[in-house]
Structures are given as structure tokens and as C-alpha cells.
Design a protein around this motif. Structure first.
Motif, PDB file in Angstrom:
ATOM      1  N   THR A 177       0.718  -3.202   7.444  1.00  0.00           N
ATOM      2  CA  THR A 177       0.339  -3.823   6.162  1.00  0.00           C
ATOM      3  C   THR A 177      -0.620  -4.996   6.336  1.00  0.00           C
ATOM      4  O   THR A 177      -1.111  -5.534   5.351  1.00  0.00           O
ATOM      5  N   GLN A 369       4.066  -0.980  -3.831  1.00  0.00           N
ATOM      6  CA  GLN A 369       5.504  -1.251  -3.803  1.00  0.00           C
ATOM      7  C   GLN A 369       6.228  -0.296  -2.856  1.00  0.00           C
ATOM      8  O   GLN A 369       7.147  -0.686  -2.134  1.00  0.00           O
ATOM      9  N   THR A 370       5.789   0.956  -2.826  1.00  0.00           N
ATOM     10  CA  THR A 370       6.392   1.936  -1.916  1.00  0.00           C
ATOM     11  C   THR A 370       6.015   1.649  -0.468  1.00  0.00           C
ATOM     12  O   THR A 370       6.872   1.573   0.415  1.00  0.00           O
ATOM     13  N   SER A 372       4.795  -1.034   1.005  1.00  0.00           N
ATOM     14  CA  SER A 372       5.151  -2.341   1.558  1.00  0.00           C
ATOM     15  C   SER A 372       6.565  -2.366   2.125  1.00  0.00           C
ATOM     16  O   SER A 372       6.916  -3.258   2.907  1.00  0.00           O
ATOM     17  N   LYS A 373       7.379  -1.388   1.754  1.00  0.00           N
ATOM     18  CA  LYS A 373       8.745  -1.305   2.274  1.00  0.00           C
ATOM     19  C   LYS A 373       8.829  -0.472   3.551  1.00  0.00           C
ATOM     20  O   LYS A 373       9.908  -0.342   4.136  1.00  0.00           O
ATOM     21  N   LEU A 374       7.697   0.097   3.958  1.00  0.00           N
ATOM     22  CA  LEU A 374       7.670   0.983   5.124  1.00  0.00           C
ATOM     23  C   LEU A 374       6.691   0.425   6.158  1.00  0.00           C
ATOM     24  O   LEU A 374       5.604   0.937   6.369  1.00  0.00           O
ATOM     25  N   ARG A 375       7.084  -0.635   6.823  1.00  0.00           N
ATOM     26  CA  ARG A 375       6.201  -1.313   7.767  1.00  0.00           C
ATOM     27  C   ARG A 375       6.411  -0.793   9.185  1.00  0.00           C
ATOM     28  O   ARG A 375       7.491  -0.325   9.536  1.00  0.00           O
ATOM     29  N   ASP A 378       9.414  -2.311  10.934  1.00  0.00           N
ATOM     30  CA  ASP A 378      10.715  -1.731  10.569  1.00  0.00           C
ATOM     31  C   ASP A 378      10.923  -0.409  11.296  1.00  0.00           C
ATOM     32  O   ASP A 378      12.033  -0.087  11.716  1.00  0.00           O
TER      33      ASP A 378
END
Length: 397
Positions: A177, A369-370, A372-375, A378
Motif C-alpha cells: 500500500t 477499503q477492501t 487496504s485490509k490486505l497488506r 499481514d
């Protein structure tokens, strides 16, 4: 942990799987683990970042490349003392394996649609070598865990190889990101001006494209290093059937550019398509587009889908691609049944550009939004958790 990470090529200059190898070793090192990359090659500039063990490869034929890499890699692994050996390529001697490349057993079935051709391909030495590697990986005495990126591949593992669900872990891919984010859209006007200048300079330039660089001209983005496998034929055919005749297309990546330009001209798309080749700063083009289209035949998880979404660009892809898992139709993108659903692809693109500008902006916001939660950070952490689980299992045994 000392982790052996197997990938034939580890590079930021190649496709998604090779880039993923780089992101993973960096992520694991950031978590405090020692990583050794095992493969045929690695970018020179990466050698200072990570330990690298080269594997000799017989390059005589495609078959000998796959076979020799697998055999020599297995010998090298046995000579080392890793806590965990994780594969991003198909070799024996692994503790864990991430289904990164398309499952060959399924790929041959969907690629060769003619039953006779499919049967003949079963005799192809290259396919047979990979089939055998897959059987060794997925048999009960093979790898302890298989990491998949999608529900699709989890299902295929069970259907084709009977892999028990207890051995499967689903970890969705991550995106950097820092590189891919909605901020790239700040350069949208400049990049679109560049794209439409190229469209306007062609021999068959359409009057619509000439001088148009504003947001009123609908722009599709397609990116791949394999035009045919990723469905460019279907996209060209869909564009020829669309009601909206102003939609333009930017094709990124290496492939048979001259051949596909002729196909585009043959179906009446002259002046509406620009082939830009490989681009290092691909995020600029994601941000300039209105819709990213990848009607791929089959693959575990197209990184480009997630990258485009991180840049705020909705995606159309197929249900036969792992990336369909993260798409909520009408919210952050669209899903069509398969690469041959050309009419549905055409209708969906028309429907998207019939939306109001505010509605399309809402979709763009949902994309970020989708994504940004899948970095990538992580992803590395979740993969390391699987390694720890397997290491405890090995120690207990």
C-alpha cells in the motif's frame, strides 16, 4: 526460524509470483526470521538483502528445466538444516507449499477445451513432469500444509488430489500500500493526457480519441505478461459488441502486440486501443483508468486485480480466478462466470459506464477499503504463523 524459501526466480522485474517472493522474504525478515532464498536466479540488487543459494538448471528443453530444477533443489535442501522449507515453486522436500502457479492438472483441463487435444497433452513431457511433481506435493506424505489464496484452489485441491481440509490454509494475497494507493490518482489528468496522445497519434486514430484526455472518455486497463491466458481475446471481442462505442483500452505488459493490434483492427477497434508494453510504474496507469478488466481463464490469484483496487480502480474478472473472492459485485467490481462469457463482459462494462460519476466514485472508495485490509505485511505474518504451527508439529514428531 531459519526459513528456506524456494522460488525459481526471485525478482521485482518480473510477474506477480516473482515479486511476491521478494515481498515475502522482506516481510519474514522484518518479523525477525532468517531467510535463505533457493532458486535459479535473483536480481543483483537483491543479493545484499537476503542469503541466496543457486540451483543449477538444465535449460535444454522446458521439460528438463522443470525436472532438473526440482531434482537439484531437493538435493540442496537435504544438504542444509532449515527449520522450515517453504515452496513457491513445485519441488520435493518442502514442509509447506503455497499454490502460486496455476495448478497444472486443472490448467490443462480448462486450457485445452477440445477433448482430443486435452488427451494428447497428457503425453506432453513437460505436463507429465509437472503432474508428477503435483502428485508428490499433495499426497498424504507430501507437504504438511498447502497455502492457497482462494476458495477456488482449496476446492480444486480436494477434487483433484483428495487433500484433507486440515492440511489447507487460506491466506489471501497482500498488496504494497506504499506503492499502490488512491493517491496515484492525483496524476490522473497528466497520465490520461499521455495515453490519449498515443491513441490520437495512431494510423487509425478515431476522432473521439484525438485531443480527449478528460474524465469523460471511458478508459479500460488490462495488464498481463500473457495476453492469451489472461483473456485479451475475450476483452477485444466484448468491446466490439458493446453499445458504448467511446470506450478505449490501454494494454500493459509484454506479448504479441502486433498480432493483437491486428485482431483489434479486424473487429473494428482501430484507434481505441493503445499497447504501452511493460511499465515499471504501473500504479500510475491503474489510477488513470476507470475500470480494470482481467477476464482470465484460470489462476490462483491475479496480483494485478488487488493492485488496481488499491489504486481505487474497480475490477472485472472471472469466477475462475482466485481474485474473485475479494470482489463484491457492484460494490468494488464485477465477476463474470468465465473467460468465454463475452456477452456478459460487454454488458457489464456498458452497465458500469452508465453509472453516474458519484456512484463510480463510491465504488472507487470501496476498492481502497477492501485493498487496504490486505497488506503484504499481514500476509507475511499469517504465513509465519503457519510455519510456527508446522514447526511445533515437526518438533512433537
Amino acid at each position: 526460524m531459519h526459513i528456506g524459501l524456494v522460488r525459481r526466480q526471485c525478482s521485482l522485474k518480473k510477474a506477480g509470483a516473482e515479486r511476491y517472493c521478494v515481498n515475502l522474504f522482506r516481510g519474514l525478515q522484518a518479523l525477525g526470521h532468517r531467510v535463505t532464498v533457493i532458486g535459479e536466479s535473483i536480481d543483483d540488487e537483491l543479493r545484499a538483502e537476503v542469503e541466496f543459494l543457486p540451483v543449477a538448471v538444465n535449460k535444454l528443453t522446458s521439460w528438463t528445466k522443470n525436472r532438473s530444477f526440482a531434482e537439484n533443489c531437493e538435493k540442496l535442501i537435504r544438504s542444509q538444516s532449515f527449520d522450515i522449507v517453504h515452496g513457491l515453486s513445485r519441488v520435493a522436500g518442502l514442509d509447506t507449499y503455497r499454490l502460486t502457479d496455476p495448478m497444472q492438472t486443472h490448467w490443462v483441463k480448462v486450457w485445452y477445451r477440445n477433448p482430443v487435444s486435452r488427451w494428447l497433452q497428457q503425453l506432453n513431457p513437460r505436463h507429465r513432469a509437472i503432474f508428477e511433481l503435483e502428485r508428490r506435493l499433495y499426497r498424504p506424505t507430501g507437504v504438511r500444509r498447502v497455502i492457497v489464496q482462494s476458495k477456488l484452489d482449496a476446492r480444486l485441491l480436494t477434487e483433484y488430489f483428495g487433500v484433507d481440509e486440515s492440511r489447507i490454509r487460506r491466506i489471501v494475497n497482500g498488496v504494497d500500500t506504499r506503492t499502490f494507493h488512491p493517491g496515484v490518482r492525483n496524476d490522473r489528468a497528466e497520465v490520461r493526457a499521455e495515453i490519449f496522445r498515443q491513441l490520437g497519434s495512431g494510423t487509425h486514430a478515431s476522432s473521439m480519441a484525438v485531443g480527449r484526455a478528460d474524465d469523460e472518455t471511458p478508459l479500460l486497463i488490462f495488464a498481463s505478461m500473457d495476453f492469451r491466458r489472461k483473456g485479451l481475446d475475450s476483452l477485444l471481442l466484448a468491446m466490439s459488441r458493446m453499445k458504448n462505442r467511446e470506450v478505449c483500452l490501454l494494454v500493459l505488459g509484454a506479448g504479441d502486440i502486433s498480432g493483437y493490434q491486428r485482431r483489434a483492427n479486424a473487429v473494428g477497434l482501430a484507434g481505441r486501443i493503445h499497447f504501452a508494453g511493460r511499465q515499471s510504474a504501473i500504479q500510475r496507469y491503474y489510477g488513470a483508468g476507470d475500470l480494470f478488466v482481467l477476464p482470465t481463464i484460470y489462476e490462483p490469484f491475479p496480483n494485478v486485480n488487488l493492485e488496481a483496487m488499491a489504486c481505487g480502480t474497480p475490477v472485472i474478472t472471472t469466477a475462475t480466478a482466485g481474485g474473485a473472492d475479494i470482489i463484491e459485485s457492484g460494490c468494488n467490481g464485477y465477476v463474470i462466470p468465465d473467460a468465454w462469457a463475452v456477452d456478459q463482459l460487454a454488458d457489464q462494462i456498458d452497465r458500469h459506464f452508465s453509472l453516474s460519476r458519484p456512484d463510480r466514485q463510491v465504488m472507487s472508495d470501496h476498492c481502497w477499503q477492501t485493498a487496504s485490509k490486505l497488506r503484504v505485511e499481514d500476509n507475511a505474518r499469517q504465513v509465519a504463523e503457519v510455519f510456527e504451527e508446522v514447526l511445533r508439529e515437526k518438533n512433537a514428531a
